[in-house]
Design a protein around this motif. Structure first.
Motif, PDB file in Angstrom:
ATOM      1  N   HIS A  91       0.817  -1.207   0.000  1.00 59.35           N
ATOM      2  CA  HIS A  91       0.000   0.000   0.000  1.00 59.35           C
ATOM      3  C   HIS A  91       0.859   1.269   0.000  1.00 59.35           C
ATOM      4  O   HIS A  91       0.831   2.058  -0.958  1.00 59.35           O
ATOM      5  CB  HIS A  91      -0.935  -0.030   1.216  1.00 59.35           C
ATOM      6  CG  HIS A  91      -1.992   1.024   1.173  1.00 59.35           C
ATOM      7  ND1 HIS A  91      -3.023   1.072   2.084  1.00 59.35           N
ATOM      8  CD2 HIS A  91      -2.186   2.088   0.363  1.00 59.35           C
ATOM      9  CE1 HIS A  91      -3.807   2.108   1.814  1.00 59.35           C
ATOM     10  NE2 HIS A  91      -3.307   2.738   0.772  1.00 59.35           N
ATOM     11  N   THR A  92       1.633   1.466   1.049  1.00 54.70           N
ATOM     12  CA  THR A  92       2.418   2.698   1.154  1.00 54.70           C
ATOM     13  C   THR A  92       3.528   2.755   0.110  1.00 54.70           C
ATOM     14  O   THR A  92       3.783   3.813  -0.480  1.00 54.70           O
ATOM     15  CB  THR A  92       3.019   2.843   2.562  1.00 54.70           C
ATOM     16  OG1 THR A  92       3.729   1.646   2.888  1.00 54.70           O
ATOM     17  CG2 THR A  92       1.939   3.067   3.593  1.00 54.70           C
ATOM     18  N   SER A  93       4.192   1.621  -0.149  1.00 54.55           N
ATOM     19  CA  SER A  93       5.283   1.618  -1.126  1.00 54.55           C
ATOM     20  C   SER A  93       4.767   1.915  -2.530  1.00 54.55           C
ATOM     21  O   SER A  93       5.373   2.688  -3.280  1.00 54.55           O
ATOM     22  CB  SER A  93       6.017   0.277  -1.115  1.00 54.55           C
ATOM     23  OG  SER A  93       6.610   0.036   0.135  1.00 54.55           O
ATOM     24  N   GLY A  94       3.645   1.294  -2.892  1.00 50.88           N
ATOM     25  CA  GLY A  94       3.069   1.541  -4.206  1.00 50.88           C
ATOM     26  C   GLY A  94       2.655   2.992  -4.374  1.00 50.88           C
ATOM     27  O   GLY A  94       2.870   3.603  -5.439  1.00 50.88           O
ATOM     28  N   VAL A 150       4.898  14.964   0.199  1.00 50.52           N
ATOM     29  CA  VAL A 150       3.501  14.519   0.089  1.00 50.52           C
ATOM     30  C   VAL A 150       2.917  14.089   1.433  1.00 50.52           C
ATOM     31  O   VAL A 150       1.724  13.844   1.533  1.00 50.52           O
ATOM     32  CB  VAL A 150       3.340  13.374  -0.934  1.00 50.52           C
ATOM     33  CG1 VAL A 150       3.872  13.786  -2.284  1.00 50.52           C
ATOM     34  CG2 VAL A 150       4.007  12.090  -0.462  1.00 50.52           C
ATOM     35  N   LYS A 151       3.766  14.010   2.490  1.00 52.97           N
ATOM     36  CA  LYS A 151       3.299  13.537   3.804  1.00 52.97           C
ATOM     37  C   LYS A 151       2.620  12.173   3.637  1.00 52.97           C
ATOM     38  O   LYS A 151       1.443  12.000   3.946  1.00 52.97           O
ATOM     39  CB  LYS A 151       2.342  14.513   4.477  1.00 52.97           C
ATOM     40  CG  LYS A 151       2.599  16.004   4.345  1.00 52.97           C
ATOM     41  CD  LYS A 151       3.980  16.443   4.609  1.00 52.97           C
ATOM     42  CE  LYS A 151       4.110  17.957   4.552  1.00 52.97           C
ATOM     43  NZ  LYS A 151       4.243  18.516   3.200  1.00 52.97           N
ATOM     44  N   LEU A 152       3.373  11.210   3.130  1.00 57.18           N
ATOM     45  CA  LEU A 152       2.799   9.917   2.760  1.00 57.18           C
ATOM     46  C   LEU A 152       1.996   9.301   3.906  1.00 57.18           C
ATOM     47  O   LEU A 152       0.918   8.764   3.711  1.00 57.18           O
ATOM     48  CB  LEU A 152       3.911   8.964   2.328  1.00 57.18           C
ATOM     49  CG  LEU A 152       3.451   7.668   1.680  1.00 57.18           C
ATOM     50  CD1 LEU A 152       2.813   7.936   0.332  1.00 57.18           C
ATOM     51  CD2 LEU A 152       4.610   6.696   1.524  1.00 57.18           C
ATOM     52  N   ALA A 153       2.534   9.377   5.105  1.00 56.70           N
ATOM     53  CA  ALA A 153       1.800   8.978   6.311  1.00 56.70           C
ATOM     54  C   ALA A 153       1.624  10.241   7.145  1.00 56.70           C
ATOM     55  O   ALA A 153       2.578  10.704   7.766  1.00 56.70           O
ATOM     56  CB  ALA A 153       2.557   7.910   7.089  1.00 56.70           C
ATOM     57  N   PRO A 154       0.431  10.847   7.154  1.00 59.75           N
ATOM     58  CA  PRO A 154       0.254  12.157   7.791  1.00 59.75           C
ATOM     59  C   PRO A 154       0.414  12.152   9.309  1.00 59.75           C
ATOM     60  O   PRO A 154       0.627  13.195   9.903  1.00 59.75           O
ATOM     61  CB  PRO A 154      -1.185  12.547   7.406  1.00 59.75           C
ATOM     62  CG  PRO A 154      -1.542  11.678   6.251  1.00 59.75           C
ATOM     63  CD  PRO A 154      -0.782  10.407   6.461  1.00 59.75           C
ATOM     64  N   VAL A 261      -3.237   6.875   4.326  1.00 58.71           N
ATOM     65  CA  VAL A 261      -2.071   7.060   3.464  1.00 58.71           C
ATOM     66  C   VAL A 261      -2.435   8.132   2.453  1.00 58.71           C
ATOM     67  O   VAL A 261      -3.554   8.149   1.932  1.00 58.71           O
ATOM     68  CB  VAL A 261      -1.683   5.747   2.746  1.00 58.71           C
ATOM     69  CG1 VAL A 261      -0.560   5.988   1.734  1.00 58.71           C
ATOM     70  CG2 VAL A 261      -1.257   4.684   3.756  1.00 58.71           C
ATOM     71  N   THR A 262      -1.509   9.049   2.164  1.00 58.90           N
ATOM     72  CA  THR A 262      -1.806  10.156   1.260  1.00 58.90           C
ATOM     73  C   THR A 262      -1.761   9.678  -0.190  1.00 58.90           C
ATOM     74  O   THR A 262      -0.697   9.322  -0.706  1.00 58.90           O
ATOM     75  CB  THR A 262      -0.796  11.304   1.458  1.00 58.90           C
ATOM     76  OG1 THR A 262      -0.856  11.725   2.823  1.00 58.90           O
ATOM     77  CG2 THR A 262      -1.131  12.475   0.557  1.00 58.90           C
TER      78      THR A 262
END
Length: 276
Positions: A91-94, A150-154, A261-262
């Protein structure tokens, strides 16, 4: 499995965006609890099936799952760790790869510098060992700026296991503590150009202290952060060694949609142009 995963994280995003709230005990919360249980049940089924196949001696190796089975006896813990690696490795890596390539397409001068480093450092051989990744200093800097910009994990969340005093304020044992990464990653005291995608923001990221901690920190740091970094660097090297990334529509910038996730507010379209 993917359907269950999607339901759970849609529920999380909806809660964070105020569509529904935890602790109300209403039908929406009960639906969320069912979705979580169904997802965990499916993961457990996959783990149990793999264990049985291992016992039979005829199975496809699954390196991360095999490592968990070899080192952890508690099946519930194996299930929870499998979910953690699924989130970090899928999820986060993609999503991070999407933002990484999108921003490179918007900033060709940064992309050219990354490609030059990859070409000069790896000599067309690709990544062969962990030491190769350590040499890609600017490429890793661009990856870090992607996480920051992008603050991937806010946010991240922890629970105080004892009374703690911070700047005269007492945080009671059992309190939930929200680490607002979306704020610290824009700290002008740490990042000279926080509103723009600029790798110089994270030059010497260790000097930024806890202002730059996109994976968390300490003993509770995301266990999948090394795996995610390797995964993304390998993908970056393979793509950028052979293609130039162009954004299809540069006039209408894709904005971030914040949640668990952003993610991009809409689909991101790029064109891969073979390098000469």
């Amino acid at each position: 499995l993917l359907d269950g995963y999607t339901k759970v994280f849609t529920d999380f995003d909806d809660a964070l965006l105020g569509v529904w709230s935890f602790g109300q005990g209403d039908s929406r919360e009960k639906e969320f609890e069912r979705n979580v249980q169904n997802f965990k049940t499916e993961i457990k089924r996959i783990v149990e099936a793999h264990i049985e196949q291992r016992k039979a001696g005829d199975y496809e190796p699954a390196p991360f799952l095999d490592a968990l089975i070899d080192n952890i006896e508690d099946e519930d813990e194996i299930v929870h760790q499998a979910i953690t690696f699924m989130i970090g490795g899928f999820h986060t890596s993609g999503t991070m790869m999407t933002w990484f390539f999108y921003n490179l397409g918007l900033h060709p001068e940064i992309q050219e510098r990354v490609q030059f480093e990859i070409k000069e450092t790896l000599k067309g051989e690709g990544i062969k060992a962990m030491q190769d990744m350590e040499k890609l200093t600017y490429t890793k800097q661009v990856l870090n700026e992607t996480l920051r910009h992008v603050k991937l994990a806010p946010f991240s969340e922890r629970q105080a296991d004892k009374d703690v005093e911070v700047d005269g304020y007492v945080i009671k044992k059992g309190s939930q503590i929200l680490n607002s990464l979306c704020l610290t990653l824009d700290d002008k005291n740490a990042f000279p150009n926080p509103n723009n995608f600029d790798p110089a923001n994270v030059d010497g990221e260790k000097s930024k202290g806890l202002a730059f901690s996109p994976f968390g920190f300490g003993v509770r740091k995301c266990p999948g952060y090394r795996f995610a970094t390797v995964e993304i660097l390998v993908a970056a090297v393979e793509v950028l060694s052979h293609y130039k990334v162009d954004v299809v529509d540069k006039e209408n910038i894709v904005e971030p949609l914040y949640g668990f996730v952003t993610k991009p507010e809409r689909e991101v379209w790029i064109h891969l142009q073979p390098l000469e």
